[in-house]
Design a protein around this motif. Sequence first.
Motif, short mmCIF file in Angstrom:
data_model
loop_
_atom_site.label_atom_id
_atom_site.label_comp_id
_atom_site.label_asym_id
_atom_site.label_seq_id
_atom_site.Cartn_x
_atom_site.Cartn_y
_atom_site.Cartn_z
N THR A 128 29.13 50.45 35.25
CA THR A 128 28.92 51.63 36.08
C THR A 128 29.26 51.37 37.53
OG1 THR A 128 27.20 52.44 34.58
CG2 THR A 128 27.21 53.31 36.83
N HIS A 129 28.90 50.18 38.04
CA HIS A 129 29.16 49.89 39.45
C HIS A 129 30.64 49.70 39.76
CE1 HIS A 129 28.86 45.72 37.82
NE2 HIS A 129 29.81 45.50 38.71
N GLU A 130 31.48 49.56 38.72
CA GLU A 130 32.91 49.44 38.91
C GLU A 130 33.60 50.80 38.97
OE1 GLU A 130 35.07 46.88 39.27
OE2 GLU A 130 33.50 45.35 39.34
N GLN A 131 32.91 51.85 38.56
CA GLN A 131 33.53 53.17 38.46
C GLN A 131 33.49 53.90 39.80
OE1 GLN A 131 31.68 55.30 35.16
NE2 GLN A 131 31.42 53.37 34.02
N TYR A 132 34.63 54.47 40.19
CA TYR A 132 34.68 55.28 41.41
C TYR A 132 33.82 56.53 41.26
CZ TYR A 132 38.59 52.47 43.14
OH TYR A 132 39.38 51.45 43.59
N GLU A 133 33.84 57.10 40.08
CA GLU A 133 33.03 58.26 39.72
C GLU A 133 32.67 58.11 38.25
OE1 GLU A 133 36.70 61.31 38.69
OE2 GLU A 133 35.75 61.40 40.67
N PRO A 134 31.59 58.76 37.79
CA PRO A 134 31.17 58.57 36.40
C PRO A 134 32.29 58.91 35.41
CG PRO A 134 29.46 59.69 37.65
CD PRO A 134 30.66 59.63 38.55
N MET A 135 32.50 58.00 34.47
CA MET A 135 33.48 58.24 33.42
C MET A 135 32.89 59.13 32.34
SD MET A 135 35.36 54.52 33.03
CE MET A 135 36.61 54.02 34.22
N HIS A 136 33.76 59.88 31.65
CA HIS A 136 33.30 60.84 30.65
C HIS A 136 34.02 60.60 29.32
CE1 HIS A 136 31.15 63.16 33.70
NE2 HIS A 136 32.22 63.03 34.47
N VAL A 137 33.28 60.78 28.23
CA VAL A 137 33.83 60.61 26.89
C VAL A 137 35.00 61.57 26.69
CG1 VAL A 137 33.37 60.87 24.42
CG2 VAL A 137 31.67 59.79 25.90
N GLY A 138 36.07 61.05 26.12
CA GLY A 138 37.25 61.86 25.84
C GLY A 138 38.29 61.83 26.94
N GLN A 139 37.90 61.41 28.14
CA GLN A 139 38.86 61.33 29.23
C GLN A 139 39.45 59.92 29.32
OE1 GLN A 139 37.53 62.85 32.99
NE2 GLN A 139 36.74 64.74 32.12
N SER A 140 40.64 59.83 29.88
CA SER A 140 41.33 58.55 29.99
C SER A 140 41.46 58.14 31.45
CB SER A 140 42.71 58.63 29.35
OG SER A 140 42.61 58.89 27.95
N TYR A 141 41.52 56.84 31.67
CA TYR A 141 41.57 56.29 33.03
C TYR A 141 42.50 55.09 33.07
CZ TYR A 141 37.25 59.01 33.38
OH TYR A 141 36.31 60.03 33.34
N ALA A 142 43.11 54.88 34.23
CA ALA A 142 43.91 53.67 34.44
C ALA A 142 42.98 52.53 34.81
CB ALA A 142 44.94 53.90 35.54
N VAL A 143 43.01 51.46 34.05
CA VAL A 143 42.10 50.33 34.29
C VAL A 143 42.87 49.01 34.19
CG1 VAL A 143 40.02 51.51 33.50
CG2 VAL A 143 41.42 50.26 31.85
N PHE A 144 42.33 48.01 34.85
CA PHE A 144 42.86 46.65 34.81
C PHE A 144 41.96 45.81 33.92
CE2 PHE A 144 42.96 42.27 36.35
CZ PHE A 144 44.32 42.01 36.43
N LEU A 145 42.55 45.06 32.97
CA LEU A 145 41.77 44.23 32.06
C LEU A 145 41.62 42.81 32.61
CD1 LEU A 145 42.33 46.61 30.09
CD2 LEU A 145 42.45 44.88 28.27
N TYR A 146 40.40 42.27 32.50
CA TYR A 146 40.13 40.92 32.98
C TYR A 146 39.01 40.32 32.15
CZ TYR A 146 36.02 42.92 35.35
OH TYR A 146 34.82 43.54 35.62
N LEU A 147 38.70 39.04 32.38
CA LEU A 147 37.58 38.38 31.75
C LEU A 147 36.44 38.31 32.77
CD1 LEU A 147 39.26 35.42 29.83
CD2 LEU A 147 38.45 37.58 28.88
N ASP A 148 35.24 38.72 32.38
CA ASP A 148 34.12 38.65 33.31
C ASP A 148 33.60 37.21 33.40
OD1 ASP A 148 32.52 38.18 31.08
OD2 ASP A 148 31.57 40.15 31.08
N ASP A 149 32.53 37.01 34.16
CA ASP A 149 32.04 35.64 34.39
C ASP A 149 31.46 34.98 33.15
OD1 ASP A 149 29.80 37.20 34.24
OD2 ASP A 149 29.08 36.77 36.26
N ARG A 150 31.29 35.76 32.07
CA ARG A 150 30.82 35.19 30.80
C ARG A 150 31.94 35.07 29.79
NH1 ARG A 150 25.40 38.49 29.30
NH2 ARG A 150 25.71 37.29 27.36
N GLY A 151 33.16 35.32 30.23
CA GLY A 151 34.31 35.18 29.35
C GLY A 151 34.51 36.34 28.41
N ARG A 152 33.93 37.50 28.72
CA ARG A 152 34.07 38.69 27.88
C ARG A 152 35.16 39.60 28.42
NH1 ARG A 152 27.90 40.59 28.37
NH2 ARG A 152 28.66 40.45 30.54
N LEU A 153 35.78 40.39 27.51
CA LEU A 153 36.75 41.37 27.94
C LEU A 153 36.06 42.43 28.78
CD1 LEU A 153 38.87 42.04 24.72
CD2 LEU A 153 39.46 40.59 26.66
N ALA A 154 36.66 42.79 29.90
CA ALA A 154 36.11 43.83 30.76
C ALA A 154 37.27 44.56 31.42
CB ALA A 154 35.18 43.24 31.83
#
Length: 276
Positions: A100-126
């Motif tokens: 949530t803290h990464e979102q410029y505005e609340p994301m909504h189900v069914g809508q699409s967004y441009a995002v960058f994929l990375y690994l978080d500090d626990r090695g998970r996809l984010a």
Amino acid sequence: MLQIGRIQPLRLVRVDANQAILQSQDERQIPMPSEQLPEGLNPGDSLEAFIYPDSQEQLVATTHIPHAQIGQVAWLQVVAVHPIGAFLDLGIDKDVFVATHEQYEPMHVGQSYAVFLYLDDRGRLAATPRLSEHLCAHSDYQRGQIVTGLISARSELGYQVAIDHQFLGMLYHNELFQRVRVGQTINAYVLKNRDDGRLDLRQQPIGDHQLDELQQRILRKLDDDGGYLGLSDKSDPKLIAAVFGVSKGQYKKAIGHLYRQKLIKISATGILRYTD
């Protein structure tokens, strides 16, 4: 070396009851559902697979092709929203998380967004829509060079473009002569490198190549339309843009060149193919 969040070559070690065991070049073994094995693959053979952490944070492999890999920008659809964040469809069994803290505005189900994929500090996809924090600040692209990019956002100035998963550019409204939309992948031409590290773009080729290409398009249009085209140097810029996808200034320059080469005649209402 095993690369989490990337498609890479792996070797089949064995097939158990419900899973295949694959091995990376650094000899780490990764499970994969056996039903995903290509037909005819035998132990010792190689295959391409995507590696990611599952819901228990254990590494697994899949031959399903994700919509994007680590370090890439993608246009992904939200499939679920929770107070802590949103989950986006990555095209594999596991969705990718946007806090949530990464979102410029609340994301909504069914809508699409441009995002960058990375690994978080626990090695998970984010993923994150904060592209400028992850893409490079400066490029060595040259004026006139063609680039490929994803239109990631629209503003009062124009459209932001994520170029080759590495840089950010801007396609200004006054350089638009063809309809575009957010989420679309386009080819564009570098107009200049700005001081802030971003690229100014345009839809049309730059320089002599652009003019030559436009002249050929005008001649082909004349031939297709029987030798007459109702677009003069005084026509409405919107009509010119609708037919050729260029500005009025570019069109006037092109027909001026054709006139001087005695390939066309220019009338008050349009242009004609020159004939002796």
